[in-house]
Design a protein around this motif. Structure first.
Motif, PDB file in Angstrom:
ATOM      1  N   UNK A  51     -11.821   2.962   6.515  1.00 30.28           N
ATOM      2  CA  UNK A  51     -11.291   2.857   4.958  1.00 30.28           C
ATOM      3  C   UNK A  51     -11.388   1.728   4.248  1.00 30.28           C
ATOM      4  N   UNK A  93       0.854  -1.190   0.081  1.00 27.94           N
ATOM      5  CA  UNK A  93       0.080   0.026  -0.047  1.00 27.94           C
ATOM      6  C   UNK A  93       0.768   1.293  -0.038  1.00 27.94           C
ATOM      7  N   UNK A 138      -9.919   3.295  12.500  1.00 32.59           N
ATOM      8  CA  UNK A 138      -9.524   3.688  11.141  1.00 32.59           C
ATOM      9  C   UNK A 138      -9.294   2.806  10.114  1.00 32.59           C
ATOM     10  N   UNK A 184     -12.045  10.671   0.605  1.00 31.94           N
ATOM     11  CA  UNK A 184     -13.440   9.935   0.478  1.00 31.94           C
ATOM     12  C   UNK A 184     -14.409  10.941   0.210  1.00 31.94           C
ATOM     13  N   UNK A 187       6.193   2.530  11.035  1.00 31.49           N
ATOM     14  CA  UNK A 187       5.343   3.540  10.005  1.00 31.49           C
ATOM     15  C   UNK A 187       4.084   3.839  10.988  1.00 31.49           C
ATOM     16  N   UNK A 239      -6.821   1.548   1.699  1.00 27.83           N
ATOM     17  CA  UNK A 239      -8.108   1.700   0.816  1.00 27.83           C
ATOM     18  C   UNK A 239      -7.824   1.473  -0.519  1.00 27.83           C
ATOM     19  N   UNK A 240      -6.311   2.009  -1.101  1.00 24.42           N
ATOM     20  CA  UNK A 240      -6.227   1.755  -2.498  1.00 24.42           C
ATOM     21  C   UNK A 240      -5.998   0.300  -2.659  1.00 24.42           C
ATOM     22  N   UNK A 241      -5.270  -0.457  -1.840  1.00 25.95           N
ATOM     23  CA  UNK A 241      -4.936  -1.750  -1.845  1.00 25.95           C
ATOM     24  C   UNK A 241      -6.111  -2.570  -2.050  1.00 25.95           C
ATOM     25  N   UNK A 277      -0.902  12.379  14.425  1.00 28.80           N
ATOM     26  CA  UNK A 277      -1.832  11.491  13.787  1.00 28.80           C
ATOM     27  C   UNK A 277      -3.228  11.632  14.279  1.00 28.80           C
ATOM     28  N   UNK A 312       0.484   4.609  12.082  1.00 29.00           N
ATOM     29  CA  UNK A 312      -0.950   3.871  11.487  1.00 29.00           C
ATOM     30  C   UNK A 312      -1.628   4.977  10.632  1.00 29.00           C
ATOM     31  N   UNK A 313      -1.774   5.963  10.932  1.00 31.25           N
ATOM     32  CA  UNK A 313      -2.806   7.176  10.251  1.00 31.25           C
ATOM     33  C   UNK A 313      -2.182   7.191   8.874  1.00 31.25           C
ATOM     34  N   UNK A 314      -0.852   7.220   8.647  1.00 37.15           N
ATOM     35  CA  UNK A 314      -0.374   7.220   7.301  1.00 37.15           C
ATOM     36  C   UNK A 314      -0.968   6.106   6.497  1.00 37.15           C
ATOM     37  N   UNK A 315      -1.246   5.248   6.813  1.00 35.23           N
ATOM     38  CA  UNK A 315      -1.848   3.984   6.082  1.00 35.23           C
ATOM     39  C   UNK A 315      -3.145   4.134   5.650  1.00 35.23           C
ATOM     40  N   UNK A 316      -3.931   5.035   6.044  1.00 39.27           N
ATOM     41  CA  UNK A 316      -5.433   5.022   5.817  1.00 39.27           C
ATOM     42  C   UNK A 316      -5.390   4.989   4.143  1.00 39.27           C
ATOM     43  N   UNK A 317      -5.060   5.966   3.433  1.00 41.17           N
ATOM     44  CA  UNK A 317      -5.352   5.997   2.001  1.00 41.17           C
ATOM     45  C   UNK A 317      -4.707   4.859   1.510  1.00 41.17           C
ATOM     46  N   UNK A 318      -3.352   4.547   1.765  1.00 43.87           N
ATOM     47  CA  UNK A 318      -2.670   3.444   0.987  1.00 43.87           C
ATOM     48  C   UNK A 318      -3.643   2.119   1.435  1.00 43.87           C
ATOM     49  N   UNK A 368       2.051   1.552  -3.493  1.00 47.05           N
ATOM     50  CA  UNK A 368       0.931   2.292  -4.447  1.00 47.05           C
ATOM     51  C   UNK A 368       0.480   3.705  -4.083  1.00 47.05           C
ATOM     52  N   UNK A 369       0.525   4.064  -2.902  1.00 47.42           N
ATOM     53  CA  UNK A 369      -0.018   5.322  -2.522  1.00 47.42           C
ATOM     54  C   UNK A 369       0.692   6.294  -2.835  1.00 47.42           C
ATOM     55  N   UNK A 405      -9.154  -1.801  -2.622  1.00 45.01           N
ATOM     56  CA  UNK A 405      -9.953  -1.362  -3.597  1.00 45.01           C
ATOM     57  C   UNK A 405      -9.255  -2.057  -4.897  1.00 45.01           C
ATOM     58  N   UNK A 406      -7.940  -2.182  -4.892  1.00 43.90           N
ATOM     59  CA  UNK A 406      -7.461  -2.725  -6.084  1.00 43.90           C
ATOM     60  C   UNK A 406      -7.603  -4.389  -6.089  1.00 43.90           C
TER      61      UNK A 406
END
Lengths: 375, 298
Positions: B234, A54, B230, A329, B137, B147-149, A300, B139-145, A57-58, B151-152
């Motif tokens: 997502x 991810x 979170x 979103x 890493x 979702x992308x994976x 965060x 945790x909050x940074x991973x929200x959008x990523x 990808x991001x 979804x993919x």
């Protein structure tokens, strides 16, 4: 007992059958290799698929103008290079104003939460650690309990406590203070404070501050401090995290050798001197750890914003994490949302980098035990 | 020479006076601490009291500790699932997900932790380094990523997306690795020399020894997955997949009559807190240990 003798005989094998022993060992290592990979494969798959992949990808999506509809990896995606990042920092526009507002909000939030939660946690730990205090366990439990509860549930409770005719304002009324309308009050704390002593009028900001600015925000907005609404989130977070950090301080306090305290006492040090010259220096590594974890955590903040304010009023509780979420979103600007994630990551890395650097300077003996809170 | 004779007669009275002072100091300290502790717990007390109030009463006396009239309306309303508050669904999802995730984490984390601590295989060092960097890493940074994976992979808004990514937890693996490194090798080596295979050694020798660490891991995994927010925000969106955290958050933040229905909201929040609270009070020392020894990096 039989197992022990078995070990010793195989261990003292004088090497007469070297070839077979080597073969046996290599076969065993081969088997270990197979089992090793079998044992770690679930971890590799899950963490690889849902953590490492991810991020890559991001990073790619942060270079696209992508609305979440098409396949971003098909080549048909609209590649815009660093435009999303430029939109956050360089290009004039709504996105930059929102992002800078969120950075300002979070910065004030960090500046208040980190020192306050650290000081409170240290104070609680010193208090609970007092030898003469009875019922230590009860107190420790009381202070720690908020930390283990769901952030969503306690945010709900705080919404109730801080409503305009709620428990907090009723308490304030008892002492003769008219409490604010917490969740709709966007006034900055700095201007409220200066206004109350008559230095500025919060309702009509001086033109010098209101008409000039930087990065899409006026100086008046930059210097406002956290809004009254943000203060509810600040109080909530201090209340929930101080218990966790108190436990870390407590563990370190109990690690201080009794002999050291005793010798300080024999040297005639009073309690304050002991605290200053023996206890606090011993706590230094944990202090740095607590501040680091505080810096990482406070950048965060998301859950509380989601429940209590959704960034309102007037975007004064908007944080980068929440902005990244809502841009993606709600406005389908995934590229910008992803870019904010990476800016946030950079901020956190820089913060911890500075912290580590300072820690290395002060604590060069290599006692670098880092602990993490349970999430 | 005069000083000792001057102080000699004093000790008796001085000691009793200082003893008295010390007792007063202790009393004051205990009182102050009790007040602070009460302040810490007050939000929960008010929450509990309000859950038994009616709407008008909650609005009229937000500080009242005794509900009068005593009303179970909000509990009844929640469990009947009325008014768009699908509490039974949320509860069912939270229980299901927490149980599966906890079981998965305990199993997979300990497997991986053991392999990284004990088994010799190629790439172990690299994996350990990767594990530690993954832990760093935020945790909050991973929200959008995430979702992308999701979804993919075409699993958005499914239990698979909600559960599978949580099945392994980097911190948990690390805790288990540290634990296995701290226990002596001799016992398992003896078992292996006796002819037990790696799997058998792990299952019947190593795991039973690891009980305390496994209990800690179980509790922290349960708490973590029960309170998770979170990740669910997502990876799912339909009402059928709402958990206690996402359902409650939506209910509270959505403008469903802001300022009203506080007994209902607080009751839902209270019920979402109870399981973790019970686990906390029963296994408190494990929480303390987990919070402290969470992870030792480097």
């Amino acid at each position: 007992m039989t197992t022990v003798t078995a070990t010793s005989t195989s261990g003292t094998d004088p090497g007469r059958h070297v070839p077979s022993a080597v073969r046996r060992r290599s076969r065993r290592e081969g088997r270990q290799g197979l089992w090793g990979w079998a044992f770690v494969s679930p971890m590799v798959v899950v963490l690889g698929l849902f953590l490492a992949l991810p991020v890559v990808m991001a990073l790619w999506v942060s270079l696209l103008n992508w609305d979440g509809q098409s396949n971003p990896f098909s080549g048909a995606a609209d590649f815009v290079g660093l435009d999303n990042y430029k939109g956050l920092f360089a290009d004039q526009g709504l996105t930059r104003t929102l992002f800078m507002t969120s950075l300002r909000n979070n910065l004030y939030y960090v500046l208040l939460v980190v020192p306050l939660q650290t000081a409170l946690a240290l104070g609680l730990a010193l208090a609970v650690n007092q030898r003469r205090l009875k019922g230590k366990g009860v107190f420790r439990t009381a202070f720690y309990f908020p930390s283990v509860t769901s952030s969503i549930a306690v945010s709900t409770v705080f919404l109730f406590l801080f409503q305009s005719s709620g428990a907090v304002n009723s308490l304030l009324k008892w002492v003769g203070i008219q409490g604010p309308n917490w969740f709709t009050d966007a006034r900055g704390l700095v201007w409220v404070a200066l206004g109350s002593i008559g230095l500025v009028d919060p309702d009509s900001p001086p033109a010098a501050l209101a008409d000039h600015g930087a990065l899409g925000l006026s100086w008046w907005d930059w210097l406002s401090g956290p809004s009254v609404a943000m203060c509810t989130i600040i109080l909530l977070v201090i209340w929930t995290t101080s218990g966790t950090f108190m436990l870390m301080f407590l563990a370190a306090l109990q690690d201080i050798p009794e002999a050291q305290l005793e010798s300080a006492r024999l040297d005639g040090a009073n309690r304050r001197q002991t605290l200053r010259h023996v206890i606090l220096p011993a706590l230094r590594p944990v202090l740095f750890l607590v501040i680091t974890l505080g810096l990482i955590g406070t950048w965060q903040v998301f859950d509380q914003v989601y429940v209590m304010s959704q960034g309102q009023p007037a975007n004064t509780t908007l944080t980068p994490a929440f902005l990244s979420y809502s841009l993606s979103f709600k406005d389908a600007q995934y590229g910008t949302g992803a870019a904010i994630s990476f800016v946030l990551l950079a901020i956190i890395l820089v913060m911890t980098g500075i912290q580590r650097f300072v820690l290395r300077e002060r604590d060069g003996r290599g006692r670098r035990r880092t602990r993490r809170t349970a999430r | 020479m005069t000083a000792p004779t001057m102080t000699k007669p004093a000790p008796d009275t001085a000691r009793s006076r200082s003893g008295e002072r010390r007792r007063t100091a202790r009393l004051v300290a205990t009182l102050v601490m009790s007040a602070v502790a009460l302040a810490y717990l007050m939000p929960f007390v008010l929450q509990l009291a309000t859950s038994f109030k009616t709407d008008p009463q909650a609005a009229a006396s937000p500080l009242g500790l005794v509900p009068d009239p005593f009303s179970l309306a909000s509990y009844r309303q929640l469990f009947s699932g009325a008014e768009g508050v699908a509490f039974p669904t949320w509860l069912g999802n939270s229980v299901f997900i927490a149980l599966v995730v906890t079981a998965g984490r305990v199993f997979f984390d300990s497997l991986a932790g053991y392999a990284l601590a004990r088994l010799r295989f190629r790439g172990r060092g690299l994996l350990t380094v990767l594990l530690i960097s993954v832990m760093a890493v935020p945790g909050v940074i991973l929200m959008i990523p995430k979702f992308l994976v999701v979804q993919y992979l075409g699993i958005y808004d499914t239990y698979t997306a909600m559960i599978v990514p949580l099945l392994v937890d980097a911190v948990g693996v690390f805790v288990m690795k540290q634990f296995f490194e701290s226990v002596p090798r001799e016992i398992e080596e003896a078992a292996r020399v006796d002819g037990a295979g790696i799997l058998r050694t792990y299952w019947s020798v190593v795991l039973p020894m690891a009980r305390p660490a496994l209990i800690t891991l179980t509790i922290l995994s349960f708490q973590g997955s029960w309170n998770e927010f979170t990740h669910f925000v997502v990876t799912a969106q339909s009402a059928d997949h709402a958990t206690l955290t996402t359902g409650l958050a939506q209910f509270v933040s959505g403008g469903l009559g802001a300022g009203t229905q506080y007994p209902l909201k607080l009751t839902a929040a209270l019920l979402a807190t109870v399981p973790v609270a019970i686990v906390f009070f029963v296994f408190q020392r494990h929480f303390v240990r987990g919070g402290n020894a969470g992870a030792l990096k480097e």
